[in-house]
Design a protein around this motif. Structure first.
Motif, short mmCIF file in Angstrom:
data_model
loop_
_atom_site.label_atom_id
_atom_site.label_comp_id
_atom_site.label_asym_id
_atom_site.label_seq_id
_atom_site.Cartn_x
_atom_site.Cartn_y
_atom_site.Cartn_z
N TRP A 190 0.95 -8.12 -9.64
CA TRP A 190 2.38 -8.05 -9.94
C TRP A 190 3.13 -7.53 -8.73
CZ3 TRP A 190 4.63 -3.06 -10.15
CH2 TRP A 190 3.71 -2.00 -10.23
N SER A 191 4.41 -7.85 -8.66
CA SER A 191 5.22 -7.55 -7.49
C SER A 191 6.50 -6.84 -7.91
CB SER A 191 5.55 -8.82 -6.70
OG SER A 191 4.38 -9.55 -6.39
N VAL A 192 7.19 -6.28 -6.92
CA VAL A 192 8.49 -5.65 -7.14
C VAL A 192 9.49 -6.27 -6.18
CG1 VAL A 192 7.53 -3.48 -7.99
CG2 VAL A 192 7.91 -3.77 -5.54
N LYS A 193 10.75 -6.20 -6.56
CA LYS A 193 11.81 -6.75 -5.74
C LYS A 193 12.65 -5.62 -5.20
CE LYS A 193 15.50 -10.22 -5.83
NZ LYS A 193 16.26 -11.18 -6.69
N LEU A 229 -2.18 0.02 -9.29
CA LEU A 229 -1.41 0.48 -8.14
C LEU A 229 -2.31 0.65 -6.92
CD1 LEU A 229 0.89 3.09 -9.89
CD2 LEU A 229 1.61 0.95 -8.83
N PRO A 230 -1.77 0.53 -5.72
CA PRO A 230 -2.61 0.64 -4.52
C PRO A 230 -3.31 1.99 -4.44
CG PRO A 230 -0.45 -0.27 -3.97
CD PRO A 230 -0.37 0.19 -5.38
N GLN A 231 -4.61 1.94 -4.17
CA GLN A 231 -5.43 3.13 -3.93
C GLN A 231 -5.49 4.05 -5.15
OE1 GLN A 231 -4.07 5.08 -0.37
NE2 GLN A 231 -3.83 3.16 0.76
N TRP A 232 -5.34 3.52 -6.35
CA TRP A 232 -5.36 4.40 -7.52
C TRP A 232 -6.73 5.05 -7.70
CZ3 TRP A 232 -8.76 3.88 -11.50
CH2 TRP A 232 -9.41 2.66 -11.67
N GLN A 233 -7.80 4.43 -7.19
CA GLN A 233 -9.13 5.02 -7.32
C GLN A 233 -9.24 6.35 -6.58
OE1 GLN A 233 -8.56 1.94 -6.13
NE2 GLN A 233 -9.43 0.47 -7.58
N TYR A 234 -8.42 6.53 -5.54
CA TYR A 234 -8.49 7.77 -4.76
C TYR A 234 -7.91 8.97 -5.52
CZ TYR A 234 -10.13 5.41 -0.56
OH TYR A 234 -10.90 4.71 0.34
N ALA A 235 -7.27 8.72 -6.64
CA ALA A 235 -6.81 9.83 -7.48
C ALA A 235 -8.00 10.59 -8.08
CB ALA A 235 -5.90 9.31 -8.59
N PHE A 236 -9.19 9.99 -8.06
CA PHE A 236 -10.39 10.63 -8.60
C PHE A 236 -11.27 11.19 -7.49
CE2 PHE A 236 -8.82 7.69 -11.72
CZ PHE A 236 -8.96 8.36 -12.91
N THR A 237 -10.72 11.30 -6.31
CA THR A 237 -11.45 11.89 -5.19
C THR A 237 -10.87 13.28 -4.89
OG1 THR A 237 -9.97 10.97 -3.51
CG2 THR A 237 -11.81 9.60 -4.23
N SER A 238 -11.59 14.03 -4.06
CA SER A 238 -11.14 15.37 -3.72
C SER A 238 -9.96 15.37 -2.76
CB SER A 238 -12.29 16.17 -3.10
OG SER A 238 -12.77 15.52 -1.93
N TYR A 239 -9.74 14.27 -2.01
CA TYR A 239 -8.65 14.23 -1.05
C TYR A 239 -7.46 13.43 -1.53
CZ TYR A 239 -12.39 10.90 0.13
OH TYR A 239 -13.43 10.01 0.05
N GLY A 240 -7.54 12.78 -2.67
CA GLY A 240 -6.37 12.18 -3.29
C GLY A 240 -5.88 10.91 -2.60
N SER A 264 -2.95 8.40 -0.65
CA SER A 264 -2.16 8.52 0.58
C SER A 264 -0.70 8.81 0.24
CB SER A 264 -2.26 7.22 1.38
OG SER A 264 -1.65 6.15 0.66
N PRO A 265 0.08 9.31 1.22
CA PRO A 265 1.51 9.58 0.96
C PRO A 265 2.28 8.35 0.50
CG PRO A 265 0.80 10.69 2.96
CD PRO A 265 -0.34 9.81 2.53
N GLN A 266 1.96 7.19 1.05
CA GLN A 266 2.66 5.98 0.64
C GLN A 266 2.34 5.63 -0.81
OE1 GLN A 266 1.72 2.49 2.91
NE2 GLN A 266 3.31 1.25 1.97
N ALA A 267 1.07 5.77 -1.19
CA ALA A 267 0.70 5.50 -2.58
C ALA A 267 1.34 6.51 -3.54
CB ALA A 267 -0.82 5.52 -2.74
N LYS A 268 1.56 7.74 -3.07
CA LYS A 268 2.21 8.75 -3.92
C LYS A 268 3.62 8.32 -4.30
CE LYS A 268 -0.27 12.87 -2.30
NZ LYS A 268 -0.13 14.17 -1.60
N GLN A 269 4.30 7.64 -3.40
CA GLN A 269 5.66 7.19 -3.70
C GLN A 269 5.64 6.14 -4.81
OE1 GLN A 269 7.50 5.88 -0.06
NE2 GLN A 269 7.28 7.86 0.95
N TRP A 270 4.68 5.22 -4.76
CA TRP A 270 4.59 4.23 -5.83
C TRP A 270 4.20 4.88 -7.15
CZ3 TRP A 270 7.15 0.29 -4.52
CH2 TRP A 270 7.08 -0.28 -3.25
N PHE A 271 3.29 5.84 -7.11
CA PHE A 271 2.91 6.54 -8.33
C PHE A 271 4.09 7.31 -8.92
CE2 PHE A 271 -1.39 5.45 -7.48
CZ PHE A 271 -2.12 5.73 -8.62
#
Length: 234
Positions: free
Chosen positions: A19-22, A142-153, A155-162
């Protein structure tokens, strides 16, 4: 193959949804939810990483220092102790894998879903395929959502989308607190607060005589000073 995973492949040979956003008249691809088809369930082998003699293999990169604990189960191994199949390549951000912990694919009850990041570290996701499928849908791919289950979380860009599309899912610490802690509380006294205006006293008009009816007054009669009575001194 686990029963829930086998039932999934009996219904559909893999799954892929994007899916995409405009934004400012531009279409930006954002979410991607994927589970490889049967033909793409490739096994992570122990072959050499480079086509050179005595090149290192994945088994040589195994880290046995982090064993199982109460919070984390035993991590998979790249050697014959585990059999690993790739479920999703995560657009190059890592790999979601189906892991047979006993090293024998015939024992479906020993399977778990793990995430292998780009540094080749393992992170536990779920113990069943059904739980992982729900996790995938919940995070909207969402991009890199798997990293939410890691100790380092993530990325800053993915945090904005979340923060835009899954704010409560990203702020998982809020879910452990009271439900009222992240509810927007509205204080009417502050929202509808108005400035104190200085009241200007109104000028009072002439007092009207009480009694009698209002209307045009008739001709008034006055006593003549020339009449009988005490004369008036001027």
């Amino acid at each position: 193959m686990p029963e829930d995973m086998r039932n999934f492949y009996l219904m559909t040979n893999g799954f892929h949804m994007t899916w995409s956003v405009k934004l400012d008249e531009h279409i930006i691809p954002l979410g991607s939810m994927a589970i490889n088809s049967i033909s793409k369930l490739t096994q992570l082998t122990q072959s050499s990483m480079y086509s050179l003699p005595n090149a290192p293999t994945l088994a040589d990169l195994d880290d046995d220092t982090h064993e199982a604990s109460e919070d984390q189960p035993e991590k998979p191994h790249f050697d014959s102790r585990s059999v690993i199949f790739e479920l999703d390549s995560c657009n190059g951000n890592g790999k979601v894998c189906l892991v047979y912990k006993s090293g024998k694919p015939g024992l479906a009850q020993d399977t778990e879903i793990w995430f292998l990041d780009r540094a080749l570290y393992w992170h536990f996701l779920t113990d069943t395929f059904t739980a992982y499928y729900r996790l995938l849908i919940t995070h909207l791919g969402l991009p890199q959502w798997q990293y939410a289950f890691t100790s380092y979380g993530i990325s800053p860009q993915a945090k904005q989308w979340f923060s835009m599309y899954k704010p409560i899912t990203y702020n998982t610490d809020l879910l452990t607190e009271e439900t009222d802690s992240f509810v927007n509380k509205l204080d009417p006294s502050k929202v509808f607060k108005s400035k104190n205006k200085t009241l200007i006293p109104k000028k009072k008009g002439p007092m009207q005589p009480s009694g009698g009816q209002k209307g045009p007054s008739g001709p008034s009669t006055s006593r003549s000073s020339s009449g009988s009575g005490t004369p008036v001194r001027k």
